[in-house]
Design a protein around this motif. Structure first.
Motif, PDB file in Angstrom:
ATOM      1  N   THR A  61       0.841  -1.192   0.000  1.00  0.00           N
ATOM      2  CA  THR A  61       0.000   0.000   0.000  1.00  0.00           C
ATOM      3  C   THR A  61       0.877   1.242   0.000  1.00  0.00           C
ATOM      4  OG1 THR A  61      -0.178  -0.074   2.396  1.00  0.00           O
ATOM      5  CG2 THR A  61      -1.954  -1.099   1.143  1.00  0.00           C
ATOM      6  N   THR A 106       4.876   6.266  -0.745  1.00  0.00           N
ATOM      7  CA  THR A 106       5.109   6.300  -2.184  1.00  0.00           C
ATOM      8  C   THR A 106       6.461   6.894  -2.544  1.00  0.00           C
ATOM      9  OG1 THR A 106       4.183   8.518  -2.495  1.00  0.00           O
ATOM     10  CG2 THR A 106       2.646   6.655  -2.635  1.00  0.00           C
ATOM     11  N   TRP A 147      -4.072  10.757  -7.178  1.00  0.00           N
ATOM     12  CA  TRP A 147      -4.508  10.087  -8.402  1.00  0.00           C
ATOM     13  C   TRP A 147      -3.703  10.505  -9.630  1.00  0.00           C
ATOM     14  CZ3 TRP A 147      -6.604   6.435  -5.991  1.00  0.00           C
ATOM     15  CH2 TRP A 147      -7.308   6.677  -4.808  1.00  0.00           C
ATOM     16  N   GLN A 199      -0.135   3.636 -10.471  1.00  0.00           N
ATOM     17  CA  GLN A 199      -0.046   2.481  -9.575  1.00  0.00           C
ATOM     18  C   GLN A 199       0.035   2.865  -8.098  1.00  0.00           C
ATOM     19  OE1 GLN A 199       3.085  -0.086 -10.968  1.00  0.00           O
ATOM     20  NE2 GLN A 199       2.153  -0.307 -12.968  1.00  0.00           N
ATOM     21  N   ASP A 238      -1.834   2.882  -4.362  1.00  0.00           N
ATOM     22  CA  ASP A 238      -2.846   2.195  -3.557  1.00  0.00           C
ATOM     23  C   ASP A 238      -3.197   3.101  -2.383  1.00  0.00           C
ATOM     24  OD1 ASP A 238      -2.699  -0.116  -5.130  1.00  0.00           O
ATOM     25  OD2 ASP A 238      -1.100  -0.955  -3.903  1.00  0.00           O
ATOM     26  N   THR A 278      -8.725  -1.222  -0.348  1.00  0.00           N
ATOM     27  CA  THR A 278      -7.750  -0.444  -1.108  1.00  0.00           C
ATOM     28  C   THR A 278      -8.307  -0.033  -2.459  1.00  0.00           C
ATOM     29  OG1 THR A 278      -5.952  -1.675  -0.058  1.00  0.00           O
ATOM     30  CG2 THR A 278      -5.401  -0.451  -2.039  1.00  0.00           C
ATOM     31  N   THR A 328      -7.135   1.687  -6.176  1.00  0.00           N
ATOM     32  CA  THR A 328      -5.978   2.009  -7.025  1.00  0.00           C
ATOM     33  C   THR A 328      -6.312   3.136  -7.998  1.00  0.00           C
ATOM     34  OG1 THR A 328      -6.592   0.305  -8.616  1.00  0.00           O
ATOM     35  CG2 THR A 328      -5.060  -0.339  -6.862  1.00  0.00           C
ATOM     36  N   GLU A 344     -12.628   3.803  -7.917  1.00  0.00           N
ATOM     37  CA  GLU A 344     -12.831   2.591  -7.118  1.00  0.00           C
ATOM     38  C   GLU A 344     -13.310   2.891  -5.701  1.00  0.00           C
ATOM     39  OE1 GLU A 344      -9.218   0.335  -7.178  1.00  0.00           O
ATOM     40  OE2 GLU A 344      -9.300   0.013  -9.323  1.00  0.00           O
TER      41      GLU A 344
END
Length: 130
Positions: free
Chosen positions: A18, A43, A96, A100, A102, A118, A120, A124
């Motif tokens: 994540t 990230t 966003w 890739q 999460d 989660t 992605t 979602e």
């Protein structure tokens, strides 16, 4: 899909794979949610601006939103929401823009606990913040 059930006095820790996570407590008492913990960015792509916590009913009505601000590494949060939301969403438009990514969000279960899920992509999420 990662699914973790949290007991009423449960504690969350970031899971593997994540990128935007939450560790801490999600405690419900009656119809009140107490949230004490930390939002983490793993990230390496931050900072993320305008990070906000959104709290929604089952019908996708906004109960409350709390601006967290800029997320660089991690950010502590401590708040109470009443009534207890059905969905807890951590969001930033900046999330966003990364490929890739999460992002965890939470869904209230019938027994009052919250399941971690989660997303992605923004589409979602169970409710897309405006």
């Amino acid at each position: 899909m990662l699914l973790i059930l949290i007991s009423l006095s449960g504690c969350l820790t970031p899971g593997p794979g994540t990128a935007i996570t939450y560790s801490g407590d999600l405690n419900t008492t009656g119809e009140q949610l107490q949230m004490n913990g930390t939002i983490h960015d793993t990230t390496g792509s931050g900072p993320f601006h305008n990070v906000t916590l959104y709290f929604y009913t089952e019908e996708a009505n906004l109960l409350n939103e709390t601006a967290v601000g800029t997320l660089t590494g991690q950010r502590d949060v401590s708040l109470t929401v009443s009534p207890s939301p059905n969905y807890i969403i951590i969001d930033s438009p900046d999330f966003w823009e990364i490929n890739q990514i999460d992002v965890v969000y939470f869904v209230r279960q019938g027994d009052g606990t919250y399941a971690e899920e989660t997303a992605t992509a923004r589409g979602e999420l169970p409710v897309e913040p405006e």
